[in-house]
Write a protein that holds these residues in place. Structure first.
Motif, PDB file in Angstrom:
ATOM      1  N   ILE A  43       0.837  -1.202   0.000  1.00 15.28           N
ATOM      2  CA  ILE A  43       0.000   0.000   0.000  1.00 15.28           C
ATOM      3  C   ILE A  43       0.873   1.253   0.000  1.00 15.28           C
ATOM      4  O   ILE A  43       0.597   2.222  -0.724  1.00 15.28           O
ATOM      5  CB  ILE A  43      -0.968  -0.018   1.203  1.00 15.28           C
ATOM      6  CG1 ILE A  43      -2.014  -1.120   1.022  1.00 15.28           C
ATOM      7  CG2 ILE A  43      -1.637   1.335   1.390  1.00 15.28           C
ATOM      8  CD1 ILE A  43      -2.860  -1.381   2.242  1.00 15.28           C
ATOM      9  N   ALA A  44       1.958   1.255   0.776  1.00 21.97           N
ATOM     10  CA  ALA A  44       2.840   2.415   0.838  1.00 21.97           C
ATOM     11  C   ALA A  44       3.534   2.654  -0.498  1.00 21.97           C
ATOM     12  O   ALA A  44       3.652   3.813  -0.945  1.00 21.97           O
ATOM     13  CB  ALA A  44       3.872   2.230   1.942  1.00 21.97           C
ATOM     14  N   VAL A  45       3.981   1.603  -1.159  1.00 27.93           N
ATOM     15  CA  VAL A  45       4.622   1.764  -2.471  1.00 27.93           C
ATOM     16  C   VAL A  45       3.615   2.281  -3.489  1.00 27.93           C
ATOM     17  O   VAL A  45       3.929   3.141  -4.317  1.00 27.93           O
ATOM     18  CB  VAL A  45       5.260   0.434  -2.917  1.00 27.93           C
ATOM     19  CG1 VAL A  45       5.697   0.487  -4.368  1.00 27.93           C
ATOM     20  CG2 VAL A  45       6.439   0.097  -2.023  1.00 27.93           C
ATOM     21  N   ARG A  46       2.398   1.792  -3.420  1.00 33.54           N
ATOM     22  CA  ARG A  46       1.346   2.291  -4.325  1.00 33.54           C
ATOM     23  C   ARG A  46       1.073   3.769  -4.066  1.00 33.54           C
ATOM     24  O   ARG A  46       0.844   4.541  -5.002  1.00 33.54           O
ATOM     25  CB  ARG A  46       0.082   1.464  -4.141  1.00 33.54           C
ATOM     26  CG  ARG A  46      -1.014   1.837  -5.094  1.00 33.54           C
ATOM     27  CD  ARG A  46      -2.149   0.831  -5.032  1.00 33.54           C
ATOM     28  NE  ARG A  46      -3.187   1.231  -5.961  1.00 33.54           N
ATOM     29  CZ  ARG A  46      -4.406   1.616  -5.600  1.00 33.54           C
ATOM     30  NH1 ARG A  46      -4.753   1.621  -4.328  1.00 33.54           N
ATOM     31  NH2 ARG A  46      -5.290   1.968  -6.503  1.00 33.54           N
ATOM     32  N   MET A  47       1.082   4.172  -2.806  1.00 33.19           N
ATOM     33  CA  MET A  47       0.898   5.587  -2.483  1.00 33.19           C
ATOM     34  C   MET A  47       2.033   6.429  -3.062  1.00 33.19           C
ATOM     35  O   MET A  47       1.804   7.540  -3.550  1.00 33.19           O
ATOM     36  CB  MET A  47       0.829   5.775  -0.958  1.00 33.19           C
ATOM     37  CG  MET A  47      -0.427   5.244  -0.322  1.00 33.19           C
ATOM     38  SD  MET A  47      -0.347   5.157   1.480  1.00 33.19           S
ATOM     39  CE  MET A  47      -0.128   6.855   1.925  1.00 33.19           C
ATOM     40  N   LEU A  48       3.257   5.909  -3.019  1.00 29.15           N
ATOM     41  CA  LEU A  48       4.392   6.639  -3.582  1.00 29.15           C
ATOM     42  C   LEU A  48       4.280   6.778  -5.097  1.00 29.15           C
ATOM     43  O   LEU A  48       4.693   7.791  -5.667  1.00 29.15           O
ATOM     44  CB  LEU A  48       5.701   5.939  -3.222  1.00 29.15           C
ATOM     45  CG  LEU A  48       6.248   6.194  -1.831  1.00 29.15           C
ATOM     46  CD1 LEU A  48       7.434   5.283  -1.557  1.00 29.15           C
ATOM     47  CD2 LEU A  48       6.653   7.646  -1.680  1.00 29.15           C
ATOM     48  N   LEU A  49       3.746   5.757  -5.752  1.00 26.37           N
ATOM     49  CA  LEU A  49       3.638   5.797  -7.204  1.00 26.37           C
ATOM     50  C   LEU A  49       2.513   6.698  -7.695  1.00 26.37           C
ATOM     51  O   LEU A  49       2.488   7.075  -8.866  1.00 26.37           O
ATOM     52  CB  LEU A  49       3.449   4.378  -7.747  1.00 26.37           C
ATOM     53  CG  LEU A  49       4.641   3.442  -7.567  1.00 26.37           C
ATOM     54  CD1 LEU A  49       4.284   2.048  -8.038  1.00 26.37           C
ATOM     55  CD2 LEU A  49       5.847   3.976  -8.310  1.00 26.37           C
ATOM     56  N   GLN A  50       1.587   7.069  -6.833  1.00 27.35           N
ATOM     57  CA  GLN A  50       0.443   7.884  -7.225  1.00 27.35           C
ATOM     58  C   GLN A  50       0.572   9.325  -6.760  1.00 27.35           C
ATOM     59  O   GLN A  50      -0.421   9.975  -6.475  1.00 27.35           O
ATOM     60  CB  GLN A  50      -0.849   7.286  -6.670  1.00 27.35           C
ATOM     61  CG  GLN A  50      -1.225   5.970  -7.293  1.00 27.35           C
ATOM     62  CD  GLN A  50      -2.528   5.445  -6.742  1.00 27.35           C
ATOM     63  OE1 GLN A  50      -3.001   5.887  -5.713  1.00 27.35           O
ATOM     64  NE2 GLN A  50      -3.110   4.484  -7.434  1.00 27.35           N
TER      65      GLN A  50
END
Length: 91
Positions: A43-50
């Motif tokens: 979830i944290a990596v997805r937040m960084l990518l968005q």
């Protein structure tokens, strides 16, 4: 004929999953904790990518994502110790 040197001692795995998790040092609770930490890290990596193009919004969302990733790492490293009081309850 050359003498063969064993690289690892044989391990009896007749007990199934319990024996396997004992060999890698995880219990059922530890495995669940690692799984939860992995989901939080994803979830944290997805937040960084968005992140957005707005600098202020990107800074806020980026810092939130880095904090979430930090929580996931701490949970992965020390989660079994943190939750040992919950799983070892005496009643």
């Amino acid at each position: 004929m050359p003498k063969l040197t064993p690289l690892a001692k044989p391990v009896d795995m007749s007990g199934g999953f319990k024996d396997f998790f004992d060999t890698i040092g995880l219990t059922g609770g530890g495995l669940v904790t690692k799984g939860i930490a992995a989901v939080i890290a994803i979830i944290a990596v997805r937040m960084l990518l968005q992140l957005s193009n707005d600098p202020k919004g990107a800074l806020q969302k980026g810092s939130l994502a880095v904090g979430t990733l930090f929580v996931a790492v701490i949970l992965a490293l020390y989660g079994d110790t943190l939750f040992s009081t919950v799983t070892d309850a005496k009643g």
